[in-house]
Design a protein around this motif. Structure first.
Motif, short mmCIF file in Angstrom:
data_model
loop_
_atom_site.label_atom_id
_atom_site.label_comp_id
_atom_site.label_asym_id
_atom_site.label_seq_id
_atom_site.Cartn_x
_atom_site.Cartn_y
_atom_site.Cartn_z
N VAL A 58 -44.42 -9.09 1.22
CA VAL A 58 -44.28 -8.23 0.05
C VAL A 58 -43.89 -6.85 0.57
CG1 VAL A 58 -45.46 -7.20 -1.92
CG2 VAL A 58 -45.98 -9.55 -1.25
N MET A 59 -42.82 -6.30 0.00
CA MET A 59 -42.34 -4.99 0.44
C MET A 59 -42.52 -3.97 -0.67
SD MET A 59 -38.86 -6.30 2.31
CE MET A 59 -38.38 -4.68 2.85
N LYS A 60 -42.92 -2.75 -0.28
CA LYS A 60 -43.11 -1.66 -1.23
C LYS A 60 -42.60 -0.37 -0.61
CE LYS A 60 -47.25 -3.68 -3.27
NZ LYS A 60 -48.66 -3.51 -3.56
N LYS A 61 -42.53 0.66 -1.43
CA LYS A 61 -42.18 2.01 -0.99
C LYS A 61 -40.89 2.03 -0.18
CE LYS A 61 -46.88 3.49 -1.25
NZ LYS A 61 -47.51 4.72 -1.55
N GLY A 62 -39.84 1.48 -0.79
CA GLY A 62 -38.54 1.50 -0.14
C GLY A 62 -38.47 0.69 1.13
N GLY A 63 -39.34 -0.29 1.26
CA GLY A 63 -39.34 -1.14 2.44
C GLY A 63 -40.18 -0.59 3.59
N GLN A 64 -40.82 0.54 3.36
CA GLN A 64 -41.64 1.15 4.41
C GLN A 64 -42.98 0.45 4.58
OE1 GLN A 64 -40.35 3.59 6.43
NE2 GLN A 64 -38.53 3.04 5.25
N VAL A 65 -43.47 -0.22 3.53
CA VAL A 65 -44.73 -0.94 3.59
C VAL A 65 -44.44 -2.43 3.44
CG1 VAL A 65 -47.00 -1.28 2.53
CG2 VAL A 65 -46.01 1.02 2.63
N VAL A 66 -44.74 -3.21 4.45
CA VAL A 66 -44.51 -4.65 4.43
C VAL A 66 -45.84 -5.33 4.72
CG1 VAL A 66 -43.24 -6.57 5.46
CG2 VAL A 66 -42.14 -4.33 5.26
N THR A 67 -46.28 -6.18 3.80
CA THR A 67 -47.55 -6.88 3.97
C THR A 67 -47.35 -8.37 3.78
OG1 THR A 67 -48.10 -6.57 1.63
CG2 THR A 67 -48.90 -4.90 3.16
N ASP A 68 -48.32 -9.15 4.24
CA ASP A 68 -48.30 -10.58 3.98
C ASP A 68 -48.54 -10.80 2.50
OD1 ASP A 68 -47.89 -11.20 6.63
OD2 ASP A 68 -50.03 -11.36 7.06
N GLY A 69 -47.99 -11.89 1.98
CA GLY A 69 -48.22 -12.19 0.58
C GLY A 69 -47.55 -13.49 0.22
N PRO A 70 -47.76 -14.02 -0.93
CA PRO A 70 -48.75 -13.55 -1.90
C PRO A 70 -50.17 -13.77 -1.37
CG PRO A 70 -47.88 -15.64 -2.61
CD PRO A 70 -47.12 -15.24 -1.37
#
Length: 117
Positions: A58-70
């Motif tokens: 899962v990517m957020k903040k313009g791709g700056q935050v990448v986490t495992d998901g769902p």
């Protein structure tokens, strides 16, 4: 004819239960999907379909935050999608009513595809 996307959601618990089934039960589930998809293809309505793995990123903040998901605490996950053609949103909904996702207490989202060309 317009294009529509069906998005298949299932409860995360159902995804886990599915992978723990016997090979025979998994084959029976696959056959239900093949029958439904084959029926749509025979009508010339199906444009394409794919299943999605139950894990990813899962990517957020313009791709700056990448986490495992769902995440396992999520109530539903996207399990796959289908592209189809129908005369109207109402027809696309009717075509979706036979989806085996409902047998797993899942959800099908029917969305028109907007062509910007």
């Amino acid at each position: 004819m317009d294009k529509f996307m069906l998005v298949f959601y299932s409860p995360y618990s159902q995804e886990l239960a599915y992978i723990e089934q016997s090979p025979e039960a998994i084959q029976a589930e696959i056959q239900k999907w093949n029958n439904w998809i084959g029926g749509l293809a025979a009508q010339g309505k199906m444009l394409g379909t794919d299943a999605l793995a139950p894990v990813g990123k899962v990517m957020k903040k313009g791709g700056q935050v990448v986490t495992d998901g769902p995440f396992t605490e999520g109530k539903e996950i996207v399990g796959g999608y289908m592209l189809l053609t129908a005369a109207s949103l109402d027809e696309a909904v009717e075509l979706a009513k036979g989806c085996p996702m409902f047998d797993m207490d899942g959800t099908v989202e029917v969305r028109p595809i907007i062509n910007f060309e």
